[in-house]
Design an enzyme around this catalytic site. Structure first.
Site, PDB file in Angstrom:
ATOM      1  N   GLY A   1      42.093  65.099  27.209  1.00 52.23           N
ATOM      2  CA  GLY A   1      42.435  66.186  26.962  1.00 52.23           C
ATOM      3  C   GLY A   1      42.512  66.684  28.348  1.00 52.23           C
ATOM      4  O   GLY A   1      43.483  67.299  28.235  1.00 52.23           O
TER       5      GLY A   1
ATOM      6  N   GLU B   1      38.766  71.712  32.579  1.00 56.71           N
ATOM      7  CA  GLU B   1      38.631  71.240  30.443  1.00 56.71           C
ATOM      8  C   GLU B   1      40.132  71.609  30.008  1.00 56.71           C
ATOM      9  O   GLU B   1      40.403  72.449  30.686  1.00 56.71           O
ATOM     10  CB  GLU B   1      37.811  72.128  30.041  1.00 56.71           C
ATOM     11  CG  GLU B   1      37.382  72.204  28.461  1.00 56.71           C
ATOM     12  CD  GLU B   1      37.200  70.650  28.142  1.00 56.71           C
ATOM     13  OE1 GLU B   1      37.389  69.300  28.631  1.00 56.71           O
ATOM     14  OE2 GLU B   1      35.973  70.032  27.647  1.00 56.71           O
ATOM     15  N   ASP B   2      40.846  70.772  28.683  1.00 53.91           N
ATOM     16  CA  ASP B   2      41.680  71.610  28.461  1.00 53.91           C
ATOM     17  C   ASP B   2      41.176  72.495  27.202  1.00 53.91           C
ATOM     18  O   ASP B   2      41.917  73.319  27.990  1.00 53.91           O
ATOM     19  CB  ASP B   2      42.255  70.075  27.770  1.00 53.91           C
ATOM     20  CG  ASP B   2      41.340  69.307  26.428  1.00 53.91           C
ATOM     21  OD1 ASP B   2      39.760  69.657  26.529  1.00 53.91           O
ATOM     22  OD2 ASP B   2      41.510  68.688  25.693  1.00 53.91           O
TER      23      ASP B   2
ATOM     24  N   ASP C   1      35.900  75.498  23.020  1.00 53.56           N
ATOM     25  CA  ASP C   1      36.118  75.639  21.749  1.00 53.56           C
ATOM     26  C   ASP C   1      34.207  76.000  21.012  1.00 53.56           C
ATOM     27  O   ASP C   1      33.854  77.654  21.088  1.00 53.56           O
ATOM     28  CB  ASP C   1      35.976  74.558  20.052  1.00 53.56           C
ATOM     29  CG  ASP C   1      36.346  74.551  18.309  1.00 53.56           C
ATOM     30  OD1 ASP C   1      37.180  75.847  18.757  1.00 53.56           O
ATOM     31  OD2 ASP C   1      36.183  73.937  18.454  1.00 53.56           O
TER      32      ASP C   1
ATOM     33  N   GLY D   1      31.924  75.563  22.463  1.00 53.37           N
ATOM     34  CA  GLY D   1      31.427  75.203  24.388  1.00 53.37           C
ATOM     35  C   GLY D   1      30.076  74.281  24.246  1.00 53.37           C
ATOM     36  O   GLY D   1      29.688  74.297  25.293  1.00 53.37           O
TER      37      GLY D   1
ATOM     38  N   THR E   1      30.387  71.136  24.691  1.00 50.36           N
ATOM     39  CA  THR E   1      30.538  70.081  24.691  1.00 50.36           C
ATOM     40  C   THR E   1      30.318  70.270  26.465  1.00 50.36           C
ATOM     41  O   THR E   1      29.901  70.134  27.699  1.00 50.36           O
ATOM     42  CB  THR E   1      31.618  69.573  25.493  1.00 50.36           C
ATOM     43  OG1 THR E   1      32.203  69.376  23.585  1.00 50.36           O
ATOM     44  CG2 THR E   1      32.139  68.441  26.181  1.00 50.36           C
ATOM     45  N   LEU E   2      30.754  71.878  26.982  1.00 51.79           N
ATOM     46  CA  LEU E   2      30.906  72.145  28.074  1.00 51.79           C
ATOM     47  C   LEU E   2      29.239  73.073  29.078  1.00 51.79           C
ATOM     48  O   LEU E   2      29.269  72.635  29.770  1.00 51.79           O
ATOM     49  CB  LEU E   2      31.717  73.459  28.592  1.00 51.79           C
ATOM     50  CG  LEU E   2      31.580  74.011  29.643  1.00 51.79           C
ATOM     51  CD1 LEU E   2      32.345  73.492  30.414  1.00 51.79           C
ATOM     52  CD2 LEU E   2      32.971  76.151  29.489  1.00 51.79           C
TER      53      LEU E   2
ATOM     54  N   LYS F   1      38.828  79.327  22.457  1.00 48.56           N
ATOM     55  CA  LYS F   1      39.089  80.093  21.557  1.00 48.56           C
ATOM     56  C   LYS F   1      37.785  80.684  21.412  1.00 48.56           C
ATOM     57  O   LYS F   1      36.583  80.118  20.405  1.00 48.56           O
ATOM     58  CB  LYS F   1      39.355  78.975  20.284  1.00 48.56           C
ATOM     59  CG  LYS F   1      40.248  78.124  20.743  1.00 48.56           C
ATOM     60  CD  LYS F   1      40.541  77.223  19.186  1.00 48.56           C
ATOM     61  CE  LYS F   1      40.639  75.808  19.057  1.00 48.56           C
ATOM     62  NZ  LYS F   1      40.845  75.227  17.582  1.00 48.56           N
TER      63      LYS F   1
ATOM     64  N   PHE G   1      44.105  74.540  15.183  1.00 51.75           N
ATOM     65  CA  PHE G   1      43.919  73.676  16.122  1.00 51.75           C
ATOM     66  C   PHE G   1      45.260  73.187  17.303  1.00 51.75           C
ATOM     67  O   PHE G   1      46.510  73.332  16.473  1.00 51.75           O
ATOM     68  CB  PHE G   1      43.336  72.816  14.787  1.00 51.75           C
ATOM     69  CG  PHE G   1      43.187  71.115  15.886  1.00 51.75           C
ATOM     70  CD1 PHE G   1      42.140  70.878  15.717  1.00 51.75           C
ATOM     71  CD2 PHE G   1      44.391  70.022  15.895  1.00 51.75           C
ATOM     72  CE1 PHE G   1      41.023  69.863  16.571  1.00 51.75           C
ATOM     73  CE2 PHE G   1      43.859  69.136  16.541  1.00 51.75           C
ATOM     74  CZ  PHE G   1      42.592  68.964  16.491  1.00 51.75           C
TER      75      PHE G   1
ATOM     76  N   ASP H   1      45.314  66.621  21.244  1.00 52.99           N
ATOM     77  CA  ASP H   1      45.341  65.471  20.610  1.00 52.99           C
ATOM     78  C   ASP H   1      44.627  65.562  18.941  1.00 52.99           C
ATOM     79  O   ASP H   1      43.922  66.703  18.812  1.00 52.99           O
ATOM     80  CB  ASP H   1      44.757  63.791  20.521  1.00 52.99           C
ATOM     81  CG  ASP H   1      43.132  63.936  20.421  1.00 52.99           C
ATOM     82  OD1 ASP H   1      42.454  65.022  21.395  1.00 52.99           O
ATOM     83  OD2 ASP H   1      42.452  63.307  19.893  1.00 52.99           O
TER      84      ASP H   1
ATOM     85  N   ARG I   1      49.462  63.520  22.401  1.00 55.73           N
ATOM     86  CA  ARG I   1      48.872  63.726  23.836  1.00 55.73           C
ATOM     87  C   ARG I   1      49.744  64.255  24.626  1.00 55.73           C
ATOM     88  O   ARG I   1      49.977  64.592  25.573  1.00 55.73           O
ATOM     89  CB  ARG I   1      47.901  62.910  24.365  1.00 55.73           C
ATOM     90  CG  ARG I   1      45.978  63.258  23.674  1.00 55.73           C
ATOM     91  CD  ARG I   1      45.221  62.124  24.274  1.00 55.73           C
ATOM     92  NE  ARG I   1      44.215  61.682  23.547  1.00 55.73           N
ATOM     93  CZ  ARG I   1      43.133  62.357  23.742  1.00 55.73           C
ATOM     94  NH1 ARG I   1      42.435  63.839  24.644  1.00 55.73           N
ATOM     95  NH2 ARG I   1      41.972  61.954  23.427  1.00 55.73           N
TER      96      ARG I   1
HETATM   97  P1  IMP Z   1      33.775  72.321  22.180  1.00 56.46           P
HETATM   98  O1  IMP Z   1      32.609  71.650  22.376  1.00 56.46           O
HETATM   99  O2  IMP Z   1      33.034  72.774  20.602  1.00 56.46           O
HETATM  100  O3  IMP Z   1      33.602  73.355  23.167  1.00 56.46           O
HETATM  101  O4  IMP Z   1      34.204  71.294  21.521  1.00 56.46           O
HETATM  102  C1  IMP Z   1      35.458  70.815  23.048  1.00 56.46           C
HETATM  103  C2  IMP Z   1      36.214  69.963  22.824  1.00 56.46           C
HETATM  104  O5  IMP Z   1      36.780  69.521  21.361  1.00 56.46           O
HETATM  105  C3  IMP Z   1      37.198  70.310  23.437  1.00 56.46           C
HETATM  106  O6  IMP Z   1      37.346  69.387  24.993  1.00 56.46           O
HETATM  107  C4  IMP Z   1      38.818  69.321  23.448  1.00 56.46           C
HETATM  108  O7  IMP Z   1      38.725  67.827  23.389  1.00 56.46           O
HETATM  109  C5  IMP Z   1      38.371  69.686  21.336  1.00 56.46           C
HETATM  110  N1  IMP Z   1      39.267  70.153  21.007  1.00 56.46           N
HETATM  111  C6  IMP Z   1      38.090  71.166  20.489  1.00 56.46           C
HETATM  112  N2  IMP Z   1      38.960  71.516  19.696  1.00 56.46           N
HETATM  113  C7  IMP Z   1      40.340  71.394  20.189  1.00 56.46           C
HETATM  114  C8  IMP Z   1      41.835  71.543  19.333  1.00 56.46           C
HETATM  115  O8  IMP Z   1      42.850  72.715  18.496  1.00 56.46           O
HETATM  116  N3  IMP Z   1      43.150  71.097  19.543  1.00 56.46           N
HETATM  117  C9  IMP Z   1      42.251  69.705  20.307  1.00 56.46           C
HETATM  118  N4  IMP Z   1      41.246  69.407  21.304  1.00 56.46           N
HETATM  119  C10 IMP Z   1      40.478  70.536  20.273  1.00 56.46           C
HETATM  120 MG    MG Z   2      38.060  68.611  26.368  1.00 52.31          MG
END
Ligand code: IMP
Ligand code: MG
Length: 181
Positions: free
Chosen positions: A51, A106-107, A110, A112, A114-115, A138, A159, A166, A172
């Site tokens: 992303g 990071e793109d 959401d 958090g 993953t980060l 977000k 979203f 994507d 993308r």
């Molecule tokens: P998290 O672990 O929930 O913070 O998710 C992070 C990952 O989910 C991001 O790096 C994106 O790849 C994907 N993601 C979360 N929200 C969106 C969205 O609105 N559009 C596309 N990808 C998203």
């Molecule tokens: Mg990402």
């Protein structure tokens, strides 16, 4: 090309135009250049695939601070399986980050998850510093607290697609950030 007229029409509303994104990326780069101007040691931008690829490419080319590029591809199991605390690492960094200044790019953040897990993993490698730059945030969706140093835009709980992001690997390539209906 096949006629796709039997496909349901998809409406995409533009949230941030290509020009708005570029303007914000430039401003972030200026801020990052200021913040790292006093740092000694190498800066490494770590892009989270897939992303962040567009954002990383534009941010890198806007920075005056010399830096290396490296990439990780990770996915978190998300809410249902969060208790396992598992981060799936599909691709790890190529380089050693010990003693280096690391900026994760990071793109979108959401929940958090993953980060948070990526930060924990990289912190063990003893970088000189570890910071985060995300194009989109977000905050209303956050499940775990994560420190984010640079944010392009804060958005509502929608979203988004485009500029690297994507929906089932589609969209993308769009030069703008949109909301699909
Ligand atoms: P998290 O672990 O929930 O913070 O998710 C992070 C990952 O989910 C991001 O790096 C994106 O790849 C994907 N993601 C979360 N929200 C969106 C969205 O609105 N559009 C596309 N990808 C998203
Ligand atoms: Mg990402």
């Amino acid at each position: 090309m096949n006629n796709t007229s039997d496909q349901p029409a998809v409406q995409i509303d533009c949230l941030y135009s290509a020009a708005q994104i570029q303007q914000r990326v430039q401003a972030l780069a200026v801020q990052i250049d200021v913040d790292y101007s006093q740092s000694t040691g190498e800066l490494v931008l770590v892009g989270l695939l897939n992303g962040a690829v567009m954002f990383l490419a534009d941010l890198s080319r806007s920075l005056q601070t010399p830096h290396r590029l490296d990439f990780m591809q990770v996915s978190s199991y998300g809410d249902q399986q969060a208790s396992s605390g598992q981060l799936r690492v599909l691709k790890d960094l190529d380089g050693n980050i010990c003693g280096k200044h690391v900026l994760i790019v990071e793109d979108i953040i959401d929940t958090g998850h993953t980060l948070q897990q990526t930060l924990a993993r990289l912190a063990k490698r003893q970088p000189a510093s570890l910071h985060v730059c995300t194009l989109l945030d977000k905050p209303s969706r956050r499940r775990v607290a994560v420190g984010v140093d640079y944010v392009g835009f804060q958005i509502e709980d929608v979203f988004v697609i485009g500029y690297g992001m994507d929906d089932a690997q589609q969209y993308r390539h769009l030069p703008y950030i949109g909301v699909k209906h």
